[in-house]
Scaffold this motif. Structure first.
Motif, PDB file in Angstrom:
ATOM      1  N   ASN A 294       0.911  -1.208   0.267  1.00 52.42           N
ATOM      2  CA  ASN A 294       0.384  -0.231  -0.149  1.00 52.42           C
ATOM      3  C   ASN A 294       0.709   1.347  -0.130  1.00 52.42           C
ATOM      4  O   ASN A 294       0.462   1.956  -0.298  1.00 52.42           O
TER       5      ASN A 294
ATOM      6  N   ARG B 293       1.703   4.517  -3.707  1.00 54.06           N
ATOM      7  CA  ARG B 293       1.730   4.890  -3.232  1.00 54.06           C
ATOM      8  C   ARG B 293       2.672   6.713  -3.032  1.00 54.06           C
ATOM      9  O   ARG B 293       2.084   7.790  -3.626  1.00 54.06           O
TER      10      ARG B 293
ATOM     11  N   LEU C 128      -5.714   9.524  -4.566  1.00 55.48           N
ATOM     12  CA  LEU C 128      -5.238   8.885  -3.241  1.00 55.48           C
ATOM     13  C   LEU C 128      -4.166   9.449  -2.501  1.00 55.48           C
ATOM     14  O   LEU C 128      -4.422   9.421  -1.130  1.00 55.48           O
TER      15      LEU C 128
ATOM     16  N   MET D  27      -9.740  -0.130  -3.885  1.00 53.83           N
ATOM     17  CA  MET D  27      -8.905   0.507  -3.399  1.00 53.83           C
ATOM     18  C   MET D  27      -9.302   0.053  -2.778  1.00 53.83           C
ATOM     19  O   MET D  27     -10.234   1.385  -1.386  1.00 53.83           O
TER      20      MET D  27
ATOM     21  N   ASP E 294      -9.722   1.627   1.443  1.00 57.64           N
ATOM     22  CA  ASP E 294      -8.743   2.942   1.881  1.00 57.64           C
ATOM     23  C   ASP E 294      -8.207   2.629   2.821  1.00 57.64           C
ATOM     24  O   ASP E 294      -7.124   3.609   3.719  1.00 57.64           O
TER      25      ASP E 294
ATOM     26  N   ASN F 282      -4.717   4.156   2.861  1.00 57.98           N
ATOM     27  CA  ASN F 282      -4.686   6.107   2.329  1.00 57.98           C
ATOM     28  C   ASN F 282      -4.265   5.987   4.465  1.00 57.98           C
ATOM     29  O   ASN F 282      -3.367   6.882   4.356  1.00 57.98           O
TER      30      ASN F 282
END
Length: 343
Positions: free
Chosen positions: A40, A44, A134, A323, A325, A328
């Motif tokens: 993850n 990002r 994102l 995706m 969350d 994030n």
């Protein structure tokens, strides 16, 4: 003798349980960070710029920020992962981040070694817009962490990118961005395609689904000469044979899997993750490619469907929506610890 062997086993088990790796795993799990944390975060990170870091997270983020990212420069043997997220040079005459991102793509659209291999201009625009979403989603968690900071112990574990797998996942992602399909385990999948080809009509021949495990195992015996032959006939961005025409190419995956967060546990064996963390990504790129083909097969076939119409967009859109969350939140935790906690 049996007593001594049992005692040795107990002591070894206790030593393993008290190791920094095991302790960090427990600390991170208690903080809500999943097994998918390194993927993850790497996802990002890979196209982050210092301008984005300052816009979405910390306006005072320094150039020496120890937040790694993937190099936009895809030239052979160029450093694939940069140790610090760099300034890109956004056009400050534009008022919105959206226009700056659009300019970021369009002013580099004629460069053959920029961005993501096999992505059209439209696909690169869709990608950078997706990444901005994102980062924007992670921003709310970052602001929460500013109000209630994570512990020093947690940040120490989060910042240990070698141990927690973030750095190796970023290195793997950098390879996939540069050579999509490299780790598919399927010898018929080319891992480079010249830019400028018409979308879909000259898409990869991916057949259906992921790599057959039997095929993947058979490729472990690949030799360096075999890879050279493949690269000679399907050169990367140098013309050569056109990819096989597949108008019925199966539904889309970005050149790195869209299955993150909870889904990762069903797709990635723990043994692969351990091997990945010990894999050596250094050295000459030709040698690295040979080793990656042999040792890092994970079934990722790269881009299967181009964004060439409404049907293509429907696949991309649904992929973006899937995706998790939680990723994030995990990324926000990583960025906070990197910016506020000394390694």
């Amino acid at each position: 003798m049996k007593v001594l062997m049992l005692l040795a086993l107990v002591l070894a088990t206790r030593a393993e349980e008290s190791s920094p790796e095991v302790q960090c795993k427990s600390v991170m799990e208690e903080a809500g960070l999943s097994r998918g944390f390194p993927i993850n975060v790497a996802h990002r990170l890979h196209s982050l710029t210092l301008e984005d870091l300052r816009y979405y997270f910390d306006p005072e983020a320094p150039e020496d920020n120890t937040i790694p990212t993937v190099n936009f420069n895809l030239t052979k043997n160029a450093q694939r992962v940069l140790p610090n997220t760099p300034l890109f040079g956004f056009d400050s005459d534009f008022a919105t981040q959206a226009m700056k991102h659009l300019d970021q793509v369009l002013r580099n659209m004629d460069k053959p070694n920029f961005g993501i291999t096999n992505y059209s201009v439209l696909e690169q625009i869709a990608h950078v817009t997706h990444m901005a979403e994102l980062w924007n989603s992670a921003k709310k968690y970052y602001e929460m962490l500013e109000e209630q900071a994570p512990s020093d112990e947690l940040c120490g574990c989060v910042n240990d990118m070698d141990e927690n797998g973030v750095l190796s996942e970023l290195e793997l992602l950098a390879l996939k961005i540069k050579y999509p399909g490299l780790t598919s385990g399927r010898p018929e999948v080319p891992y480079g395609q010249p830019k400028g080809l018409a979308p879909l009509k000259e898409a990869y021949d991916l057949n259906a689904g992921r790599a057959d495990p039997k095929v993947a195992r058979s490729r472990r015996s690949i030799r360096r000469d075999d890879l050279r032959v493949q690269r000679d006939f399907i050169p990367i961005r140098e013309g050569g044979l056109k990819p096989i025409i597949r108008p019925d190419a199966k539904a889309y995956e970005i050149s790195y899997t869209l299955a993150f967060g909870k889904e990762i546990e069903s797709l990635r064996p723990a043994e692969f993750e351990r091997h990945l963390r010990n894999f050596d990504f250094s050295g000459d790129e030709d040698d690295l490619l040979v080793r990656a083909v042999e040792e890092l097969q994970d079934g990722d076939q790269g881009l299967a469907k181009h964004l060439d119409g409404e049907e293509g967009w429907e696949s991309w859109r649904e992929g973006f929506k899937r995706m998790d969350d939680n990723g994030n939140f995990e990324f926000a935790t990583f960025i906070y610890c990197k910016l506020h906690h000394e390694d």
